[in-house]
Design a protein around this motif. Structure first.
Motif, PDB file in Angstrom:
ATOM      1  N   VAL A   4      41.442  29.661  34.952  1.00 37.46           N
ATOM      2  CA  VAL A   4      41.555  28.407  35.030  1.00 37.46           C
ATOM      3  C   VAL A   4      43.373  28.279  35.452  1.00 37.46           C
ATOM      4  CG1 VAL A   4      41.728  26.819  33.163  1.00 37.46           C
ATOM      5  CG2 VAL A   4      39.912  28.368  33.322  1.00 37.46           C
ATOM      6  N   ILE A   5      43.820  29.224  34.207  1.00 30.91           N
ATOM      7  CA  ILE A   5      45.216  28.438  34.590  1.00 30.91           C
ATOM      8  C   ILE A   5      45.804  28.539  35.757  1.00 30.91           C
ATOM      9  CG2 ILE A   5      47.966  29.633  33.742  1.00 30.91           C
ATOM     10  CD1 ILE A   5      45.831  30.248  31.274  1.00 30.91           C
ATOM     11  N   HIS A   6      45.345  29.998  36.892  1.00 29.55           N
ATOM     12  CA  HIS A   6      46.200  30.794  37.592  1.00 29.55           C
ATOM     13  C   HIS A   6      44.959  30.160  38.807  1.00 29.55           C
ATOM     14  CE1 HIS A   6      48.555  32.839  36.333  1.00 29.55           C
ATOM     15  NE2 HIS A   6      48.169  33.392  35.546  1.00 29.55           N
ATOM     16  N   ASN A   7      43.917  29.038  38.211  1.00 29.84           N
ATOM     17  CA  ASN A   7      42.856  28.436  39.930  1.00 29.84           C
ATOM     18  C   ASN A   7      43.277  27.763  40.381  1.00 29.84           C
ATOM     19  OD1 ASN A   7      40.359  28.348  40.243  1.00 29.84           O
ATOM     20  ND2 ASN A   7      40.730  25.379  39.688  1.00 29.84           N
ATOM     21  N   GLU A   8      44.891  27.361  41.535  1.00 31.74           N
ATOM     22  CA  GLU A   8      45.239  26.587  42.469  1.00 31.74           C
ATOM     23  C   GLU A   8      46.676  28.192  42.906  1.00 31.74           C
ATOM     24  OE1 GLU A   8      44.326  23.979  42.966  1.00 31.74           O
ATOM     25  OE2 GLU A   8      43.543  23.368  41.487  1.00 31.74           O
ATOM     26  N   ASP A   9      46.233  29.125  41.980  1.00 30.84           N
ATOM     27  CA  ASP A   9      47.529  29.940  42.424  1.00 30.84           C
ATOM     28  C   ASP A   9      47.026  30.310  44.068  1.00 30.84           C
ATOM     29  OD1 ASP A   9      48.902  29.039  40.470  1.00 30.84           O
ATOM     30  OD2 ASP A   9      48.740  31.185  39.643  1.00 30.84           O
ATOM     31  N   GLU A  10      48.251  31.066  45.075  1.00 34.72           N
ATOM     32  CA  GLU A  10      47.506  31.765  45.869  1.00 34.72           C
ATOM     33  C   GLU A  10      47.327  33.194  45.390  1.00 34.72           C
ATOM     34  OE1 GLU A  10      47.127  31.818  49.723  1.00 34.72           O
ATOM     35  OE2 GLU A  10      47.174  29.841  48.694  1.00 34.72           O
ATOM     36  N   LEU A  11      45.900  33.543  45.925  1.00 39.13           N
ATOM     37  CA  LEU A  11      45.603  35.101  45.920  1.00 39.13           C
ATOM     38  C   LEU A  11      46.808  36.209  46.846  1.00 39.13           C
ATOM     39  CD1 LEU A  11      42.349  34.589  45.932  1.00 39.13           C
ATOM     40  CD2 LEU A  11      44.104  36.016  43.757  1.00 39.13           C
ATOM     41  N   THR A  12      46.379  37.278  46.671  1.00 33.73           N
ATOM     42  CA  THR A  12      47.827  38.318  47.500  1.00 33.73           C
ATOM     43  C   THR A  12      46.623  38.623  48.371  1.00 33.73           C
ATOM     44  OG1 THR A  12      46.896  39.997  46.145  1.00 33.73           O
ATOM     45  CG2 THR A  12      49.082  38.983  45.227  1.00 33.73           C
ATOM     46  N   GLU A  13      46.777  39.770  49.076  1.00 32.15           N
ATOM     47  CA  GLU A  13      45.700  39.480  50.349  1.00 32.15           C
ATOM     48  C   GLU A  13      44.930  40.820  49.624  1.00 32.15           C
ATOM     49  OE1 GLU A  13      47.516  40.968  54.162  1.00 32.15           O
ATOM     50  OE2 GLU A  13      45.579  41.496  54.450  1.00 32.15           O
ATOM     51  N   THR A  14      45.441  41.490  48.782  1.00 34.34           N
ATOM     52  CA  THR A  14      44.598  42.852  48.338  1.00 34.34           C
ATOM     53  C   THR A  14      43.353  42.507  47.410  1.00 34.34           C
ATOM     54  OG1 THR A  14      46.754  43.977  47.815  1.00 34.34           O
ATOM     55  CG2 THR A  14      44.697  45.176  46.458  1.00 34.34           C
ATOM     56  N   GLN A  15      44.005  41.082  46.631  1.00 32.73           N
ATOM     57  CA  GLN A  15      42.894  40.484  46.125  1.00 32.73           C
ATOM     58  C   GLN A  15      42.015  40.048  46.771  1.00 32.73           C
ATOM     59  OE1 GLN A  15      45.912  37.925  44.091  1.00 32.73           O
ATOM     60  NE2 GLN A  15      45.619  38.822  42.087  1.00 32.73           N
ATOM     61  N   GLN A  16      42.561  39.037  47.431  1.00 35.83           N
ATOM     62  CA  GLN A  16      41.231  38.898  49.034  1.00 35.83           C
ATOM     63  C   GLN A  16      40.298  39.816  48.887  1.00 35.83           C
ATOM     64  OE1 GLN A  16      43.007  35.543  51.391  1.00 35.83           O
ATOM     65  NE2 GLN A  16      45.003  34.951  49.935  1.00 35.83           N
ATOM     66  N   ILE A  17      40.733  40.973  49.309  1.00 33.99           N
ATOM     67  CA  ILE A  17      40.483  41.357  49.701  1.00 33.99           C
ATOM     68  C   ILE A  17      38.975  42.560  49.129  1.00 33.99           C
ATOM     69  CG2 ILE A  17      40.478  44.112  51.106  1.00 33.99           C
ATOM     70  CD1 ILE A  17      42.571  43.573  52.262  1.00 33.99           C
ATOM     71  N   HIS A  18      39.022  42.206  48.099  1.00 34.33           N
ATOM     72  CA  HIS A  18      38.576  42.374  46.316  1.00 34.33           C
ATOM     73  C   HIS A  18      37.822  41.819  46.541  1.00 34.33           C
ATOM     74  CE1 HIS A  18      36.896  43.998  42.772  1.00 34.33           C
ATOM     75  NE2 HIS A  18      37.276  43.234  42.330  1.00 34.33           N
ATOM     76  N   PHE A  19      37.539  40.157  46.550  1.00 37.01           N
ATOM     77  CA  PHE A  19      36.765  39.461  46.224  1.00 37.01           C
ATOM     78  C   PHE A  19      35.782  39.770  47.646  1.00 37.01           C
ATOM     79  CE2 PHE A  19      39.517  37.368  43.676  1.00 37.01           C
ATOM     80  CZ  PHE A  19      38.598  36.639  42.556  1.00 37.01           C
ATOM     81  N   PHE A  20      36.198  39.323  48.734  1.00 37.20           N
ATOM     82  CA  PHE A  20      35.163  39.718  49.894  1.00 37.20           C
ATOM     83  C   PHE A  20      34.705  40.637  49.814  1.00 37.20           C
ATOM     84  CE2 PHE A  20      37.791  35.411  50.270  1.00 37.20           C
ATOM     85  CZ  PHE A  20      36.548  34.591  50.555  1.00 37.20           C
ATOM     86  N   ASP A  21      34.978  41.630  49.958  1.00 38.09           N
ATOM     87  CA  ASP A  21      34.012  43.079  49.910  1.00 38.09           C
ATOM     88  C   ASP A  21      33.038  43.066  49.028  1.00 38.09           C
ATOM     89  OD1 ASP A  21      36.228  44.423  52.025  1.00 38.09           O
ATOM     90  OD2 ASP A  21      37.091  46.000  50.459  1.00 38.09           O
ATOM     91  N   CYS A  22      33.151  42.706  48.011  1.00 38.79           N
ATOM     92  CA  CYS A  22      32.584  42.637  46.652  1.00 38.79           C
ATOM     93  C   CYS A  22      31.689  41.474  47.280  1.00 38.79           C
ATOM     94  CB  CYS A  22      32.977  41.951  45.495  1.00 38.79           C
ATOM     95  SG  CYS A  22      33.784  42.991  44.747  1.00 38.79           S
ATOM     96  N   LEU A  23      32.151  39.999  47.669  1.00 38.57           N
ATOM     97  CA  LEU A  23      31.103  39.201  47.852  1.00 38.57           C
ATOM     98  C   LEU A  23      30.153  40.117  49.240  1.00 38.57           C
ATOM     99  CD1 LEU A  23      30.012  36.477  47.273  1.00 38.57           C
ATOM    100  CD2 LEU A  23      31.246  35.408  49.047  1.00 38.57           C
ATOM    101  N   LYS A  24      30.380  40.433  50.234  1.00 36.13           N
ATOM    102  CA  LYS A  24      29.539  40.591  51.327  1.00 36.13           C
ATOM    103  C   LYS A  24      28.578  41.379  50.498  1.00 36.13           C
ATOM    104  CE  LYS A  24      30.583  43.423  55.052  1.00 36.13           C
ATOM    105  NZ  LYS A  24      31.280  44.159  56.439  1.00 36.13           N
ATOM    106  N   ARG A  25      29.003  42.318  49.831  1.00 35.53           N
ATOM    107  CA  ARG A  25      27.882  43.507  49.247  1.00 35.53           C
ATOM    108  C   ARG A  25      26.767  42.766  48.383  1.00 35.53           C
ATOM    109  NH1 ARG A  25      30.600  48.685  46.292  1.00 35.53           N
ATOM    110  NH2 ARG A  25      28.317  49.289  45.609  1.00 35.53           N
ATOM    111  N   LEU A  26      27.379  41.364  47.489  1.00 38.86           N
ATOM    112  CA  LEU A  26      26.737  40.098  47.028  1.00 38.86           C
ATOM    113  C   LEU A  26      25.235  39.831  48.056  1.00 38.86           C
ATOM    114  CD1 LEU A  26      29.261  39.780  43.532  1.00 38.86           C
ATOM    115  CD2 LEU A  26      26.851  40.724  43.970  1.00 38.86           C
ATOM    116  N   VAL A  27      26.003  39.323  49.040  1.00 40.95           N
ATOM    117  CA  VAL A  27      25.114  38.367  50.059  1.00 40.95           C
ATOM    118  C   VAL A  27      24.017  39.408  50.184  1.00 40.95           C
ATOM    119  CG1 VAL A  27      25.007  38.013  51.497  1.00 40.95           C
ATOM    120  CG2 VAL A  27      27.080  37.318  50.138  1.00 40.95           C
TER     121      VAL A  27
END
Ligand code: GLN
Length: 282
Positions: free
Chosen positions: A42-65
């Motif tokens: 909640v606190i960091h909701n609007e913060d920019e994510l690092t590239e590594t963090q984005q990769i983690h989220f999108f790798d996981c999302l791809k498998r979840l999809v």
């Protein structure tokens, strides 16, 4: 890209598979692996994510999809207030199995003899029993060496000692010549005809070796194996506890009776379904 953007992406891409609340909790679990707590999200909701963090989220999302369960995507599952590593060679532990473990701990908490878990998979039953019944010596059998590897990792992670045995529970003499005070098992019990009603993510991702009986003509094959094993290896006053197919309560209980376990009880799960059988000689 911010946490808020990723959250929206999760909600959109997973909407056909899960409800909004479920997506929210899947997202929190995936974020937890990056060190985010519910509050920091909640606190960091609007913060920019690092590239590594984005990769983690999108790798996981791809498998979840693709329908892969979040426990396999994260490589871990919660069970009985402990964490277990899981991968596609073991079932994801189910809440019903927690009920079985809870019952055994409540009824047999003072056991200081031997316990064996037949078809241990991730080791969740054996390990939680060892954790809570400290005076017992726990063994666990599985036919899959990949499953035994996961279970060994889980025993280490949860700080318990288990005697792991690689072998076929259907061969009552091959794995052990000891006697046990408690025999527990959650063997494969799903019939092939039941596939139609199963969730596609279970069918596609969970190991069929751990789910299905060999032929629908012999749906009790693993319970018969447990009964034969118990005839040889259960102490006189010992107890058998099994998770069962909800449609086969009476048949399973009668089968145990026919093998000399005359005191047999069918127990319902929290959903009111026949889910467990407990059997003793008298
Ligand atoms: N309860 C599991 C399921 O419904 C099956 C577990 C098992 O076969 N032992 O998918």
């Amino acid at each position: 890209m911010t946490i808020r953007d990723v959250k929206i992406e999760f909600q959109q891409k997973l909407a056909t598979l899960y409800g909004a609340k479920e997506i929210q909790s899947i997202f929190s679990l995936v974020a937890e692996d990056l060190g985010f707590t519910p509050t920091s999200l909640v606190i960091h909701n609007e913060d920019e994510l690092t590239e590594t963090q984005q990769i983690h989220f999108f790798d996981c999302l791809k498998r979840l999809v693709s329908g892969e369960p979040v426990q396999y995507v994260r490589g871990k599952a919660d069970f009985y207030d402990m964490q277990f590593c899981v991968n596609s060679s073991v079932l994801i532990p189910r809440p019903e199995t927690e009920e079985l473990v809870d019952r055994i701990i409540n009824e047999q908490g003072n056991c200081n003899g031997n316990i064996i878990d037949l078809g241990t998979g991730s080791g969740c039953i054996a390990i939680s029993l060892a954790k809570h019944i400290r005076s017992a010596k726990v063994s666990a059998v599985d036919i899959s060496s990949a499953a035994i590897n996961v279970a060994k990792q889980n025993a280490e992670k949860n700080n318990v000692h288990i005697n792991f045995l690689l072998g076929d529970m259907q061969d009552s003499q091959c794995v052990t010549d000891e006697e046990y005070d408690i025999i527990v098992s959650n063997p494969p019990y799903v019939c092939n005809y039941e596939k139609q009603e199963m969730r596609p993510n279970v069918l596609q991702f969970e190991p069929h070796l751990a789910l299905f009986v060999d032929t629908d003509e012999n749906p009790l094959q693993f319970y018969i194996a447990i009964a034969k094993f118990a005839q040889l290896h259960l102490t006189e006053k010992g107890v058998i506890y099994c998770e069962i197919n909800e449609t086969l309560g009476n048949e399973t209980a009668q089968m145990f009776q026919s093998y000399g376990f005359s005191n047999t009880q069918i127990i319902k799960d929290l959903f009111g379904k026949d889910r467990f059988v407990k059997a003793t000689r008298s």
